[in-house]
Design an enzyme around this catalytic site. Structure first.
Site, mmCIF file in Angstrom:
data_model
loop_
_atom_site.group_PDB
_atom_site.id
_atom_site.type_symbol
_atom_site.label_atom_id
_atom_site.label_comp_id
_atom_site.label_asym_id
_atom_site.label_seq_id
_atom_site.Cartn_x
_atom_site.Cartn_y
_atom_site.Cartn_z
ATOM 1 N N ASP A 1 0.829 -1.217 0.000
ATOM 2 C CA ASP A 1 0.000 0.000 0.000
ATOM 3 C C ASP A 1 0.864 1.268 0.000
ATOM 4 O OD1 ASP A 1 -2.457 1.334 0.054
ATOM 5 O OD2 ASP A 1 -3.261 0.086 1.659
ATOM 6 N N ASP B 1 -10.070 3.685 -3.616
ATOM 7 C CA ASP B 1 -10.785 2.500 -3.143
ATOM 8 C C ASP B 1 -12.199 2.392 -3.713
ATOM 9 O OD1 ASP B 1 -8.534 2.041 -1.699
ATOM 10 O OD2 ASP B 1 -9.492 2.110 0.267
#
Ligand code: GLA
Length: 388
Positions: free
Chosen positions: A149, A204
């Site tokens: 990430d 997202d």
């Protein structure tokens, strides 16, 4: 000049493309599996992960191609005095090596999550400065897949940061799929092909048909962001429009079928993100539609593209290795509508006679010349495979 010296010299000079391509032999087709985040967020534990692995097998998902069982954020709590990453021993009392063994014992593969910055998105320890130590640790646990990430990365350079972990994984001695998750912020499709096997292209996903940047991207916003980056995907290096929300409750089954179909058309990684231990039959049937999955997993690895748009009605086409096309007639509008695909939209001559098969009805619709038309429900698709 000796080849190794030449490559090093070019790399030091910063010549683009001078580094050898990522050649870990993995993800020749888009990776498939399950990830804990979309449904369980930080609520992960060894019991959850083991029962998810059990369910992949018992539900038939493994037979349909799902392979990687990935623990997302929150498995890690700290570093010990030697800098080793420490898993949450309350939630994972048997340790991650044992969990990896369990997953492997089911014939599945083990995935884990970390972050290129100093902390993960949930402020657990990130890998910055510990890349080689962490990669060695993952390999020792039997990890097969790393999602990496981009939170708490400050002014770090994305390409450089992801390259370090790519090198570390290579040095770990274990083949590990490398999944970049920097949300498309620095256009990874332009630089990540030689670094990782897949890269997120957007922020997202939210469990909704349509959303916004602020309240989470819906399926249609993500689709718009995939338009134009098709050519960067191929075997071993994929655009990742984020994990599936199929079955999480925010959309109806028509919308979930469209979400899944479009991800297959995009040659997207198929990471289920629902509670696969308790799936209604309709959700199970969406996730395990083998003919749709065959479109996603087609060995040519060509990402589909939008070939026509007229208001809320769109046609997307994916070239397949047999010369055929997977075609999705997509209706983003609020009412049922008729959509026609002309063979010319697909690069076919008009007189060509081609078999058309509906991949959700699982039914041959016959041979057609010139075009194919169908009624398409609101927020739905008709997904067909066309064979000349
Ligand atoms: C980021 C990622 C998500 C998920 C969370 C975990 O938002 O994009 O997919 O991994 O972090 O904290």
């Amino acid at each position: 000049m000796h080849n190794k010296v030449r490559i090093l010299a070019l790399a030091l000079l910063g010549v683009p493309g001078a580094l050898p391509a990522l050649d870990n032999g993995l993800a020749k087709t888009p990776p498939m599996g399950w990830n804990s985040w979309n449904k369980f967020a930080c609520n992960v534990s060894e019991d959850l992960i083991k029962s998810a692995a059990d369910a992949i097998v018992s539900s038939g998902m493994k037979d349909a191609g799902y392979q990687y069982v990935v623990i997302d954020d929150c498995w890690q709590v700290s570093r010990d005095e030697n800098g080793n990453i420490v898993p949450d021993s309350t939630r994972f009392p048997s340790g991650l090596k044992a969990l990896g063994d369990y997953i492997h014992g089911k014939g599945l593969k083990f995935g884990i999550y970390s972050d290129a910055g100093t902390g993960t998105c949930q402020n657990r320890p990130g890998s910055r400065g510990y890349e080689f130590q962490d990669a060695r640790q993952y390999a020792a646990w039997g990890v097969d897949y790393l999602k990496y990430d981009w939170c708490n990365a400050g002014q770090q350079n994305s390409e450089a940061s992801y390259s370090i972990m790519s090198q570390a994984l290579k040095k770990s001695g274990r083949p590990i799929v490398f999944s970049l998750c920097e949300w498309g912020s620095t256009k990874p499709w332009l630089w990540a092909k030689d670094i990782g096997n897949l890269w997120r292209t957007t922020g997202d996903i939210a469990d909704k048909w349509s959303g916004s940047k602020d309240d989470g991207l819906g399926v249609v916003q993500i689709l718009d962001l995939e338009d134009g980056i098709e050519s960067y995907a191929g075997p071993g290096h994929w655009n990742d429009p984020d994990m599936l929300e199929v079955g999480n409750g925010g959309m109806n089954n028509t919308e979930y079928r469209a979400h899944f179909s479009m991800w297959c058309l995009l040659a997207a990684p198929l990471m289920a993100g629902n509670d696969i231990r308790n799936m209604p039959p309709e959700i199970h049937d969406i996730l395990t539609n083998k003919e749709a999955i065959a479109v996603d997993q087609d060995p040519a690895g060509i990402q589909g593209r939008r070939v026509k748009k007229s208001g809320e009605l769109e046609i997307w086409s994916k070239q397949l290795s047999d010369g055929g096309r997977a075609v999705s007639l997509l209706n983003r509008g609020g009412a049922e509508a008729n959509i026609t695909v002309n063979w010319a939209d697909l690069g076919y001559p008009e007189h060509l006679s081609a078999g058309v098969r509906d991949l959700w009805l699982k039914k041959d619709l016959g041979k057609m010349s010139g075009s194919f038309s169908s009624a398409v429900p609101s927020h739905g698709v008709v997904l067909v495979r066309i064979r000349p």
